[in-house]
Motif scaffolding. Sequence first.
Motif, PDB file in Angstrom:
ATOM      1  N   GLY A   1      -0.709   7.703  -4.577  1.00  0.00           N
ATOM      2  CA  GLY A   1      -0.506   6.644  -4.119  1.00  0.00           C
ATOM      3  C   GLY A   1      -0.921   5.663  -5.071  1.00  0.00           C
ATOM      4  N   GLY A   2      -1.990   5.859  -5.400  1.00  0.00           N
ATOM      5  CA  GLY A   2      -2.851   5.141  -6.581  1.00  0.00           C
ATOM      6  C   GLY A   2      -1.855   5.276  -7.861  1.00  0.00           C
ATOM      7  N   ASN A   3      -1.469   6.623  -8.065  1.00  0.00           N
ATOM      8  CA  ASN A   3      -0.267   6.446  -9.307  1.00  0.00           C
ATOM      9  C   ASN A   3       0.523   5.506  -8.992  1.00  0.00           C
ATOM     10  N   LEU A   4       1.251   5.750  -7.755  1.00  0.00           N
ATOM     11  CA  LEU A   4       2.548   4.778  -7.514  1.00  0.00           C
ATOM     12  C   LEU A   4       2.035   3.201  -7.533  1.00  0.00           C
ATOM     13  N   ALA A   5       0.743   2.775  -7.258  1.00  0.00           N
ATOM     14  CA  ALA A   5       0.538   1.543  -7.210  1.00  0.00           C
ATOM     15  C   ALA A   5       0.548   0.987  -8.857  1.00  0.00           C
ATOM     16  N   ILE A   6      -0.094   1.888  -9.737  1.00  0.00           N
ATOM     17  CA  ILE A   6       0.147   1.469 -11.196  1.00  0.00           C
ATOM     18  C   ILE A   6       1.409   1.639 -11.652  1.00  0.00           C
ATOM     19  N   ALA A   7       2.186   2.716 -11.566  1.00  0.00           N
ATOM     20  CA  ALA A   7       3.510   3.004 -11.996  1.00  0.00           C
ATOM     21  C   ALA A   7       4.362   1.729 -11.626  1.00  0.00           C
ATOM     22  N   THR A   8       4.333   1.409 -10.380  1.00  0.00           N
ATOM     23  CA  THR A   8       5.221   0.279  -9.909  1.00  0.00           C
ATOM     24  C   THR A   8       4.843  -1.109 -10.862  1.00  0.00           C
ATOM     25  N   VAL A   9       3.937  -1.227 -11.054  1.00  0.00           N
ATOM     26  CA  VAL A   9       3.622  -2.346 -11.948  1.00  0.00           C
ATOM     27  C   VAL A   9       4.032  -2.241 -13.288  1.00  0.00           C
ATOM     28  N   LEU A  10       4.001  -0.995 -13.793  1.00  0.00           N
ATOM     29  CA  LEU A  10       4.363  -0.563 -15.111  1.00  0.00           C
ATOM     30  C   LEU A  10       6.111  -0.618 -15.478  1.00  0.00           C
ATOM     31  N   LYS A  11       6.749  -0.231 -14.184  1.00  0.00           N
ATOM     32  CA  LYS A  11       8.237  -0.442 -14.196  1.00  0.00           C
ATOM     33  C   LYS A  11       8.308  -1.789 -13.857  1.00  0.00           C
ATOM     34  N   LEU A  12       7.923  -2.602 -13.222  1.00  0.00           N
ATOM     35  CA  LEU A  12       8.314  -3.869 -12.948  1.00  0.00           C
ATOM     36  C   LEU A  12       7.996  -4.753 -14.374  1.00  0.00           C
TER      37      LEU A  12
ATOM     38  N   GLY B   1      -0.789  -9.725  -8.963  1.00  0.00           N
ATOM     39  CA  GLY B   1      -1.958 -10.420  -9.263  1.00  0.00           C
ATOM     40  C   GLY B   1      -2.975  -9.420  -9.466  1.00  0.00           C
ATOM     41  N   SER B   2      -2.940  -8.150  -8.903  1.00  0.00           N
ATOM     42  CA  SER B   2      -3.985  -7.394  -9.091  1.00  0.00           C
ATOM     43  C   SER B   2      -3.625  -5.879  -8.536  1.00  0.00           C
ATOM     44  N   VAL B   3      -4.234  -5.049  -8.952  1.00  0.00           N
ATOM     45  CA  VAL B   3      -3.975  -3.721  -8.562  1.00  0.00           C
ATOM     46  C   VAL B   3      -5.466  -2.982  -8.221  1.00  0.00           C
ATOM     47  N   ILE B   4      -5.392  -2.164  -6.947  1.00  0.00           N
ATOM     48  CA  ILE B   4      -6.445  -1.393  -6.612  1.00  0.00           C
ATOM     49  C   ILE B   4      -6.308   0.115  -6.410  1.00  0.00           C
TER      50      ILE B   4
ATOM     51  N   GLN C   1       4.654 -15.063  -3.681  1.00  0.00           N
ATOM     52  CA  GLN C   1       4.536 -15.166  -5.033  1.00  0.00           C
ATOM     53  C   GLN C   1       3.945 -13.945  -5.404  1.00  0.00           C
ATOM     54  N   ALA C   2       4.325 -13.701  -6.917  1.00  0.00           N
ATOM     55  CA  ALA C   2       4.075 -12.330  -7.174  1.00  0.00           C
ATOM     56  C   ALA C   2       2.330 -12.505  -7.645  1.00  0.00           C
ATOM     57  N   GLN C   3       1.543 -13.643  -7.822  1.00  0.00           N
ATOM     58  CA  GLN C   3       0.264 -13.264  -8.167  1.00  0.00           C
ATOM     59  C   GLN C   3      -0.373 -13.123  -6.582  1.00  0.00           C
ATOM     60  N   ASN C   4       0.353 -13.486  -5.516  1.00  0.00           N
ATOM     61  CA  ASN C   4      -0.549 -13.139  -4.324  1.00  0.00           C
ATOM     62  C   ASN C   4      -0.025 -11.734  -3.518  1.00  0.00           C
ATOM     63  N   ILE C   5       0.586 -10.705  -4.406  1.00  0.00           N
ATOM     64  CA  ILE C   5       0.727  -9.521  -4.131  1.00  0.00           C
ATOM     65  C   ILE C   5      -0.374  -8.563  -4.854  1.00  0.00           C
ATOM     66  N   THR C   6      -0.905  -7.798  -4.132  1.00  0.00           N
ATOM     67  CA  THR C   6      -1.580  -6.702  -4.633  1.00  0.00           C
ATOM     68  C   THR C   6      -1.091  -5.407  -4.769  1.00  0.00           C
ATOM     69  N   THR C   7      -0.649  -4.475  -5.451  1.00  0.00           N
ATOM     70  CA  THR C   7      -0.473  -2.886  -5.138  1.00  0.00           C
ATOM     71  C   THR C   7      -1.427  -2.144  -5.016  1.00  0.00           C
ATOM     72  N   SER C   8      -1.704  -1.344  -4.229  1.00  0.00           N
ATOM     73  CA  SER C   8      -2.763  -0.600  -3.977  1.00  0.00           C
ATOM     74  C   SER C   8      -2.304   0.728  -3.459  1.00  0.00           C
TER      75      SER C   8
ATOM     76  N   TYR D   1       0.832  -1.182  -0.066  1.00  0.00           N
ATOM     77  CA  TYR D   1       0.046   0.003  -0.198  1.00  0.00           C
ATOM     78  C   TYR D   1       0.930   1.438   0.059  1.00  0.00           C
ATOM     79  N   THR D   2       0.707   2.168  -1.025  1.00  0.00           N
ATOM     80  CA  THR D   2       1.126   3.315  -1.226  1.00  0.00           C
ATOM     81  C   THR D   2       0.346   4.703  -0.785  1.00  0.00           C
ATOM     82  N   HIS D   3       0.485   5.235   0.108  1.00  0.00           N
ATOM     83  CA  HIS D   3      -0.332   6.315   0.653  1.00  0.00           C
ATOM     84  C   HIS D   3      -0.385   7.554  -0.165  1.00  0.00           C
TER      85      HIS D   3
END
Length: 300
Positions: free
Chosen positions: A151-162, A171-174, A139-146, A77-79
């Motif tokens: 912090g919502g920007n970061l939750a998405i940008a983290t996945v884009l960078k990965l 596995g999911s993004v909120i 496991q990657a699929q058991n991690i959710t970025t949120s 979780y990124t605030h």
Amino acid sequence: MNTSSEADFLRALYQSWTDRIAANPNLTIADLRSLFDEWHQPTLEPEGVTYKSDVVAGVESIWALPVGADSSKVILYTHGGGFAVGSAASHRKLAGHLAKQLGVTAVIIDYRRAPEYPFPAQLEDATAVYHELLARGYQAQNITTSGDSAGGNLAIATVLKLRDDGIALPGSVIALSPWLDMEHIGKTLEANHATDALVSKAVLQGMSGMFLGETVSRTNPLTNPLKADYRGFPRLYVAVGSLETLLDNATDLAQISKAAGGDVTLSVVDGMQHVFPILAGRAREADAELSRIAKWFKSA
């Protein structure tokens, strides 16, 4: 449906911040951080959740550990706070409610903040924590970025960078009321100016200036995820209030993701302010939204 009287707590808090900032134009960044640490006030303490301080990949963090949660699954979780204010402490209870509803654990990170640490420090911290979670056996699929707002920007940008780096994706993004548009060109920035008690174009311009500095592009997909390619992106849930100036950041994200073949769920809740789920435990609208997120999460 009329909004609850409890939901007005958030609007009143935001209006008080806006009024205090307007009355004191010389507030320092330290003053603003103290002000925004009041962000925990709308959230009631979730029952049956314990907390633990930790340092994860060099980043100060707080774990939210609901009783009976599946400890093999975790929310990173990124605030929110414009990349400059807010903290793990101000969002600990919100993440606790989210984790409890989903039946998982959460780690809320105190990533480095602007202006002392402009982009990409925040993204570096979030991706470093993700790598550390993998190293700890998640496991990657058991991690959710949120995250919410910035912090919502970061939750998405983290996945884009990965994805850019060829790392297994979560596995999911909120994303809750994500702030994505660094060009400040969204139509609801003007259309909802009168109804959003906190977020104005002037506020966003100040925050983005601290975050990006003079040299970073406002159309870099890692700073402005509205410019990203969403092919192969994880399942995405986006929540936003109808009164927000950032409303079309959320609706545009959903449209872009769907056009790329993405699995995206958009929830626009009538009469709600920026990051309204932070009313968790207090207002029925926030609790209902967290229930919808949990239903979505468990349907995978």
